[in-house]
Design a protein around this motif. Structure first.
Motif, PDB file in Angstrom:
ATOM      1  N   THR A 144       0.837  -1.207   0.000  1.00  0.00           N
ATOM      2  CA  THR A 144       0.000   0.000   0.000  1.00  0.00           C
ATOM      3  C   THR A 144       0.866   1.249   0.000  1.00  0.00           C
ATOM      4  OG1 THR A 144      -1.782  -1.145   1.160  1.00  0.00           O
ATOM      5  CG2 THR A 144      -1.786   1.261   1.265  1.00  0.00           C
ATOM      6  N   LEU A 145       1.896   1.257   0.829  1.00  0.00           N
ATOM      7  CA  LEU A 145       2.806   2.401   0.859  1.00  0.00           C
ATOM      8  C   LEU A 145       3.556   2.544  -0.466  1.00  0.00           C
ATOM      9  CD1 LEU A 145       4.225   2.041   4.479  1.00  0.00           C
ATOM     10  CD2 LEU A 145       2.492   3.656   3.653  1.00  0.00           C
ATOM     11  N   MET A 146       3.925   1.420  -1.053  1.00  0.00           N
ATOM     12  CA  MET A 146       4.604   1.460  -2.352  1.00  0.00           C
ATOM     13  C   MET A 146       3.686   2.044  -3.423  1.00  0.00           C
ATOM     14  SD  MET A 146       6.524  -2.240  -2.191  1.00  0.00           S
ATOM     15  CE  MET A 146       7.640  -2.079  -3.572  1.00  0.00           C
ATOM     16  N   PHE A 147       2.431   1.599  -3.451  1.00  0.00           N
ATOM     17  CA  PHE A 147       1.483   2.095  -4.446  1.00  0.00           C
ATOM     18  C   PHE A 147       1.276   3.597  -4.306  1.00  0.00           C
ATOM     19  CE2 PHE A 147      -0.657  -2.322  -4.294  1.00  0.00           C
ATOM     20  CZ  PHE A 147       0.295  -2.842  -5.141  1.00  0.00           C
ATOM     21  N   ARG A 148       1.173   4.048  -3.074  1.00  0.00           N
ATOM     22  CA  ARG A 148       1.003   5.485  -2.840  1.00  0.00           C
ATOM     23  C   ARG A 148       2.225   6.272  -3.296  1.00  0.00           C
ATOM     24  NH1 ARG A 148      -2.290   6.363   2.801  1.00  0.00           N
ATOM     25  NH2 ARG A 148      -4.114   5.189   2.150  1.00  0.00           N
ATOM     26  N   ALA A 178       4.826   9.687  -7.472  1.00  0.00           N
ATOM     27  CA  ALA A 178       5.899   9.843  -8.460  1.00  0.00           C
ATOM     28  C   ALA A 178       5.324  10.030  -9.861  1.00  0.00           C
ATOM     29  CB  ALA A 178       6.825   8.637  -8.425  1.00  0.00           C
ATOM     30  N   LEU A 179       4.286   9.283 -10.183  1.00  0.00           N
ATOM     31  CA  LEU A 179       3.663   9.429 -11.508  1.00  0.00           C
ATOM     32  C   LEU A 179       3.022  10.803 -11.670  1.00  0.00           C
ATOM     33  CD1 LEU A 179       2.090   5.904 -12.049  1.00  0.00           C
ATOM     34  CD2 LEU A 179       3.973   6.946 -13.329  1.00  0.00           C
ATOM     35  N   ARG A 180       2.399  11.272 -10.608  1.00  0.00           N
ATOM     36  CA  ARG A 180       1.793  12.608 -10.677  1.00  0.00           C
ATOM     37  C   ARG A 180       2.839  13.691 -10.843  1.00  0.00           C
ATOM     38  NH1 ARG A 180      -2.719  11.807  -5.975  1.00  0.00           N
ATOM     39  NH2 ARG A 180      -4.241  10.727  -7.282  1.00  0.00           N
ATOM     40  N   ARG A 229       5.513  13.247 -12.480  1.00  0.00           N
ATOM     41  CA  ARG A 229       6.197  12.881 -13.733  1.00  0.00           C
ATOM     42  C   ARG A 229       7.632  12.417 -13.502  1.00  0.00           C
ATOM     43  NH1 ARG A 229       3.120  15.449 -18.281  1.00  0.00           N
ATOM     44  NH2 ARG A 229       1.398  16.466 -17.224  1.00  0.00           N
ATOM     45  N   GLU A 230       7.797  11.611 -12.459  1.00  0.00           N
ATOM     46  CA  GLU A 230       9.119  11.085 -12.128  1.00  0.00           C
ATOM     47  C   GLU A 230       9.368   9.717 -12.753  1.00  0.00           C
ATOM     48  OE1 GLU A 230       9.505  11.143  -7.888  1.00  0.00           O
ATOM     49  OE2 GLU A 230       8.991  13.266  -7.770  1.00  0.00           O
ATOM     50  N   GLY A 231       8.409   9.190 -13.464  1.00  0.00           N
ATOM     51  CA  GLY A 231       8.592   7.917 -14.157  1.00  0.00           C
ATOM     52  C   GLY A 231       7.972   6.741 -13.433  1.00  0.00           C
ATOM     53  N   LEU A 232       8.137   5.605 -14.064  1.00  0.00           N
ATOM     54  CA  LEU A 232       7.574   4.362 -13.553  1.00  0.00           C
ATOM     55  C   LEU A 232       8.482   3.754 -12.477  1.00  0.00           C
ATOM     56  CD1 LEU A 232       6.461   2.817 -16.955  1.00  0.00           C
ATOM     57  CD2 LEU A 232       5.016   3.920 -15.245  1.00  0.00           C
TER      58      LEU A 232
END
Length: 102
Positions: A51-55, A60-62, A64-67
């Protein structure tokens, strides 16, 4: 959604223990109830890290830091799969408990 579902499952279980026909004394002394409760806790603890990883990934995606890295995805997948393999044992224990086993 996962947390809401877990809360609903827990609430219905408590209702069965305290409002059910067999009563709290029957359920409280049955090892299957404690097994179910333990599995529920284990799944909850396992779910914290993904859950913490997904958040973190969403943030990061918001920004624009990449996948996320493949290793991070693999770690999250392993933890989610561990939960998925434990979850079926909870309703199985519930069926045995409701039928009077244990």
């Amino acid at each position: 959604v996962y947390g809401l579902a877990a809360g609903a499952v827990f609430a219905t279980g408590l209702a069965r223990v305290f409002l059910g026909a067999k009563g709290g004394e029957y359920y409280g002394s049955n090892w299957l109830l404690w097994t179910k409760f333990g599995l529920f806790i284990v799944i909850g603890l396992i779910s914290i890290k993904p859950t913490l990883m997904f958040r973190r990934w969403l943030k990061a995606l918001r920004n624009r830091e990449g996948l996320p890295a493949h290793d991070d995805i693999r770690k999250a997948r392993r933890l989610v799969m561990a939960q998925a393999h434990i979850i079926p044992f909870i309703p199985l224990a519930a069926v045995f408990l409701a039928r009077g086993y244990g």
